[in-house]
Design a protein around this motif. Structure first.
Motif, PDB file in Angstrom:
ATOM      1  N   VAL A 325       7.894   9.602   1.155  1.00 34.68           N
ATOM      2  CA  VAL A 325       7.497   8.905  -0.081  1.00 34.68           C
ATOM      3  C   VAL A 325       6.309   7.993   0.218  1.00 34.68           C
ATOM      4  CG1 VAL A 325       8.264   7.308  -1.886  1.00 34.68           C
ATOM      5  CG2 VAL A 325       9.873   8.978  -0.926  1.00 34.68           C
ATOM      6  N   HIS A 326       5.217   8.184  -0.518  1.00 38.56           N
ATOM      7  CA  HIS A 326       4.031   7.341  -0.343  1.00 38.56           C
ATOM      8  C   HIS A 326       3.668   6.750  -1.697  1.00 38.56           C
ATOM      9  CE1 HIS A 326       3.619   8.773   3.723  1.00 38.56           C
ATOM     10  NE2 HIS A 326       3.858   9.985   3.250  1.00 38.56           N
ATOM     11  N   LEU A 327       3.622   5.439  -1.757  1.00 39.13           N
ATOM     12  CA  LEU A 327       3.359   4.747  -3.015  1.00 39.13           C
ATOM     13  C   LEU A 327       2.200   3.780  -2.774  1.00 39.13           C
ATOM     14  CD1 LEU A 327       7.107   3.989  -3.913  1.00 39.13           C
ATOM     15  CD2 LEU A 327       5.758   5.991  -4.580  1.00 39.13           C
ATOM     16  N   PRO A 328       0.967   4.299  -2.818  1.00 40.74           N
ATOM     17  CA  PRO A 328      -0.187   3.489  -2.397  1.00 40.74           C
ATOM     18  C   PRO A 328      -0.393   2.207  -3.206  1.00 40.74           C
ATOM     19  CG  PRO A 328      -0.884   5.642  -3.294  1.00 40.74           C
ATOM     20  CD  PRO A 328       0.603   5.687  -3.139  1.00 40.74           C
ATOM     21  N   VAL A 329      -0.144   2.251  -4.512  1.00 43.67           N
ATOM     22  CA  VAL A 329      -0.365   1.027  -5.311  1.00 43.67           C
ATOM     23  C   VAL A 329       0.664  -0.028  -4.910  1.00 43.67           C
ATOM     24  CG1 VAL A 329      -0.479   0.042  -7.620  1.00 43.67           C
ATOM     25  CG2 VAL A 329      -1.318   2.376  -7.234  1.00 43.67           C
ATOM     26  N   THR A 330       1.928   0.391  -4.839  1.00 47.78           N
ATOM     27  CA  THR A 330       3.004  -0.526  -4.436  1.00 47.78           C
ATOM     28  C   THR A 330       2.717  -1.132  -3.067  1.00 47.78           C
ATOM     29  OG1 THR A 330       4.645   0.709  -5.704  1.00 47.78           O
ATOM     30  CG2 THR A 330       5.474  -0.618  -3.889  1.00 47.78           C
ATOM     31  N   GLU A 331       2.314  -0.277  -2.117  1.00 45.19           N
ATOM     32  CA  GLU A 331       2.095  -0.759  -0.752  1.00 45.19           C
ATOM     33  C   GLU A 331       0.950  -1.766  -0.701  1.00 45.19           C
ATOM     34  OE1 GLU A 331       1.860   2.987   1.407  1.00 45.19           O
ATOM     35  OE2 GLU A 331       3.809   3.514   0.543  1.00 45.19           O
ATOM     36  N   SER A 332      -0.109  -1.503  -1.459  1.00 49.87           N
ATOM     37  CA  SER A 332      -1.245  -2.424  -1.469  1.00 49.87           C
ATOM     38  C   SER A 332      -0.880  -3.747  -2.149  1.00 49.87           C
ATOM     39  CB  SER A 332      -2.436  -1.733  -2.156  1.00 49.87           C
ATOM     40  OG  SER A 332      -3.206  -2.657  -2.851  1.00 49.87           O
ATOM     41  N   VAL A 333      -0.133  -3.666  -3.242  1.00 47.99           N
ATOM     42  CA  VAL A 333       0.262  -4.895  -3.951  1.00 47.99           C
ATOM     43  C   VAL A 333       1.160  -5.762  -3.053  1.00 47.99           C
ATOM     44  CG1 VAL A 333       1.655  -5.774  -5.884  1.00 47.99           C
ATOM     45  CG2 VAL A 333      -0.074  -4.013  -6.296  1.00 47.99           C
ATOM     46  N   CYS A 334       2.057  -5.122  -2.302  1.00 49.70           N
ATOM     47  CA  CYS A 334       2.941  -5.881  -1.396  1.00 49.70           C
ATOM     48  C   CYS A 334       2.143  -6.670  -0.356  1.00 49.70           C
ATOM     49  CB  CYS A 334       3.923  -4.955  -0.681  1.00 49.70           C
ATOM     50  SG  CYS A 334       5.263  -4.403  -1.747  1.00 49.70           S
ATOM     51  N   GLU A 335       0.970  -6.174  -0.009  1.00 43.85           N
ATOM     52  CA  GLU A 335       0.149  -6.865   1.002  1.00 43.85           C
ATOM     53  C   GLU A 335      -0.703  -7.981   0.411  1.00 43.85           C
ATOM     54  OE1 GLU A 335      -2.042  -3.806   2.992  1.00 43.85           O
ATOM     55  OE2 GLU A 335      -0.207  -3.000   3.904  1.00 43.85           O
ATOM     56  N   ARG A 336      -0.871  -7.970  -0.915  1.00 43.43           N
ATOM     57  CA  ARG A 336      -1.818  -8.917  -1.520  1.00 43.43           C
ATOM     58  C   ARG A 336      -1.187  -9.879  -2.523  1.00 43.43           C
ATOM     59  NH1 ARG A 336      -5.780  -6.426  -4.649  1.00 43.43           N
ATOM     60  NH2 ARG A 336      -7.208  -8.102  -4.133  1.00 43.43           N
ATOM     61  N   CYS A 337       0.108  -9.731  -2.810  1.00 44.18           N
ATOM     62  CA  CYS A 337       0.694 -10.550  -3.871  1.00 44.18           C
ATOM     63  C   CYS A 337       1.142 -11.914  -3.358  1.00 44.18           C
ATOM     64  CB  CYS A 337       1.875  -9.814  -4.513  1.00 44.18           C
ATOM     65  SG  CYS A 337       3.211  -9.426  -3.378  1.00 44.18           S
ATOM     66  N   LEU A 338       1.024 -12.896  -4.225  1.00 42.95           N
ATOM     67  CA  LEU A 338       1.476 -14.250  -3.901  1.00 42.95           C
ATOM     68  C   LEU A 338       1.943 -14.940  -5.183  1.00 42.95           C
ATOM     69  CD1 LEU A 338       1.752 -16.529  -1.792  1.00 42.95           C
ATOM     70  CD2 LEU A 338      -0.565 -17.242  -2.418  1.00 42.95           C
ATOM     71  N   SER A 339       3.154 -15.478  -5.140  1.00 38.77           N
ATOM     72  CA  SER A 339       3.698 -16.155  -6.324  1.00 38.77           C
ATOM     73  C   SER A 339       3.607 -17.667  -6.148  1.00 38.77           C
ATOM     74  CB  SER A 339       5.147 -15.730  -6.554  1.00 38.77           C
ATOM     75  OG  SER A 339       5.204 -14.331  -6.781  1.00 38.77           O
ATOM     76  N   LEU A 340       3.181 -18.339  -7.206  1.00 32.54           N
ATOM     77  CA  LEU A 340       3.010 -19.800  -7.193  1.00 32.54           C
ATOM     78  C   LEU A 340       4.168 -20.454  -7.940  1.00 32.54           C
ATOM     79  CD1 LEU A 340      -0.827 -19.922  -8.056  1.00 32.54           C
ATOM     80  CD2 LEU A 340       0.258 -19.949  -5.795  1.00 32.54           C
ATOM     81  N   PRO A 341       4.391 -21.756  -7.717  1.00 36.48           N
ATOM     82  CA  PRO A 341       5.499 -22.435  -8.413  1.00 36.48           C
ATOM     83  C   PRO A 341       5.384 -22.268  -9.919  1.00 36.48           C
ATOM     84  CG  PRO A 341       4.604 -23.858  -6.701  1.00 36.48           C
ATOM     85  CD  PRO A 341       3.686 -22.672  -6.804  1.00 36.48           C
ATOM     86  N   ILE A 342       6.490 -21.931 -10.559  1.00 38.08           N
ATOM     87  CA  ILE A 342       6.500 -21.925 -12.031  1.00 38.08           C
ATOM     88  C   ILE A 342       7.911 -22.178 -12.534  1.00 38.08           C
ATOM     89  CG2 ILE A 342       6.827 -19.408 -12.384  1.00 38.08           C
ATOM     90  CD1 ILE A 342       4.637 -19.835 -14.685  1.00 38.08           C
ATOM     91  N   TYR A 343       8.009 -23.071 -13.513  1.00 42.43           N
ATOM     92  CA  TYR A 343       9.254 -23.333 -14.235  1.00 42.43           C
ATOM     93  C   TYR A 343       8.865 -24.083 -15.505  1.00 42.43           C
ATOM     94  CZ  TYR A 343       8.773 -27.615 -11.381  1.00 42.43           C
ATOM     95  OH  TYR A 343       8.290 -28.744 -10.753  1.00 42.43           O
TER      96      TYR A 343
END
Ligand SMILES: *Cc1c(COP(=O)(O)O)cnc(C)c1O
Length: 364
Positions: A325-343
């Motif tokens: 299974v190769h999921l290039p978009v998923t794999e690239s997003v996992c390397e570049r995503c960052l979540s900031l504080p939110i509430y």
């Protein structure tokens, strides 16, 4: 320290009401399947526009029970994204069915309907979209695929309570919608909790039986069920918070839009599908300078998190089965995503402060 989510402020703003409701449950001592659970289910169903709501012990259980009630089991395939929390896939595995991971749309982070259509086989029984970070998946496209191949849709709404697609609440587009009341979710309890919404009376009946030892009449058991119930204390708390969910989601949207205004020229800020209402369970950016930004945030006493660093098809638990299974978009997003504080209560000057640190570290 600025945390990812601050639950204290919300509790203090509701303290008198929540403390009184808890006191009432303690005095009443009807702790399991009592009046608050019944009323919460009615109120939540009405809010979401669902015919039925059946509460249970967690969001993970909601997914598991919904798949079981839909009759999914060994030999069946369920199509789901690999960019999600592990529970989405675990629920499929519990039933003995095979999780089939497909790639995501790079803008919404949700299952790409084209990839879903490509993955359908003679064994496919269900589509399991996740409304990730609070953004509704492309439900109309998924419904068209489901109709064409006679599949059921079970929605993972753990991050999307109160989000709409084309004016309709997530959790009402398919056979079942699965909700989580984990404390940090958009509608959070003070412990674990979950719920399934459905338009089918038969499905609701089966779910009520599944969550309670296969029983509808005390000490009569028709099949092997589970002990998976929302408790009365959590239901009492959820009833109070449900009345304010629109304000809470609006608070998240306000913070998100402020972040986007301050950051859109230095990182990839979240796309909002105009057909839906994003409720920003997470505010997640894409950047090639993730490590530098995280480091600068940590130095400034600001939390940040990577949701999710490893896609499910590369987790030890599924790696072997997903060799091809190769999921290039998923794999690239996992390397570049960052979540900031939110509430909901995140103050505008704190958003400004966090954005300033991100801008500096992004090299601007
Ligand atoms: C939180 C979450 C779940 C599981 O919910 P629990 O209540 O923690 O069991 C499932 N799917 C997604 C996408 C989640 O974020």
């Amino acid at each position: 320290m600025i945390p990812m989510v601050d639950l204290k402020e919300q509790y203090h703003s509701l303290k008198a009401e929540i403390d009184a409701a808890l006191q009432e449950v303690l005095e009443n001592t009807h702790f399991i399947l009592g009046p608050n659970v019944r009323q919460f289910e009615e109120e939540a169903a009405a809010y979401l526009g669902a015919a039925h709501a059946v509460s249970c012990a967690s969001g993970t259980d909601a997914l598991h029970l919904a798949l079981r009630a839909a009759g999914i089991g060994p030999g069946d395939e369920v199509i789901l994204p690999a960019f999600t929390f592990i529970a989405t896939a675990e629920a499929v595995s519990y039933t003995g069915a095979t999780p089939v991971f497909v790639d995501i749309d790079p803008r919404t982070f949700n299952m790409d309907p084209q990839r879903v259509a490509d993955a359908v086989t003679a064994r496919t029984r269900a589509l399991l979209p996740v409304h990730l970070f609070g953004q509704p998946a492309d439900l109309p496209a998924l419904q068209a695929i489901a109709r064409r191949h006679d599949l059921v849709i079970i929605e993972d709404c753990a991050q999307s309570f109160g989000a709409r697609r084309d004016g309709v609440m997530t959790g009402t587009a398919g056979l079942a919608g699965c909700h989580s009341f984990f404390p940090s979710k958009n509608l959070g309890a003070y412990g674990d909790g979950g719920m399934i919404t459905t338009g089918s009376e038969a499905m609701a009946e089966r779910l009520r039986q599944l969550r309670n030892h296969g029983s509808t009449r005390r000490y009569h058991h028709d099949f092997v069920g589970y002990n998976s119930r929302l408790d009365e204390i959590q239901a009492a708390i959820l009833r109070i918070k449900l009345r304010r969910i629109d304000d809470y989601n609006e608070g998240r949207r306000r913070a998100a839009h402020q972040y986007t205004e301050l950051l859109h020229d230095v990182v990839e800020t979240p796309y909002e599908d105009p057909a839906g209402t994003h409720v920003f369970h997470q505010y997640t950016i894409l950047t090639d300078r993730r490590d530098a930004i995280q480091e600068a945030l940590a130095e400034a006493g600001i939390a940040s998190a990577v949701y999710y660093p490893i896609p499910l098809h590369r987790q030890a638990v599924y790696r072997e089965a997903c060799r091809d299974v190769h999921l290039p978009v998923t794999e690239s997003v996992c390397e570049r995503c960052l979540s900031l504080p939110i509430y909901p209560e995140l103050p505008p000057d704190t958003v400004e402060h966090i954005a300033r640190v991100v801008r500096r570290a992004a090299g601007c």
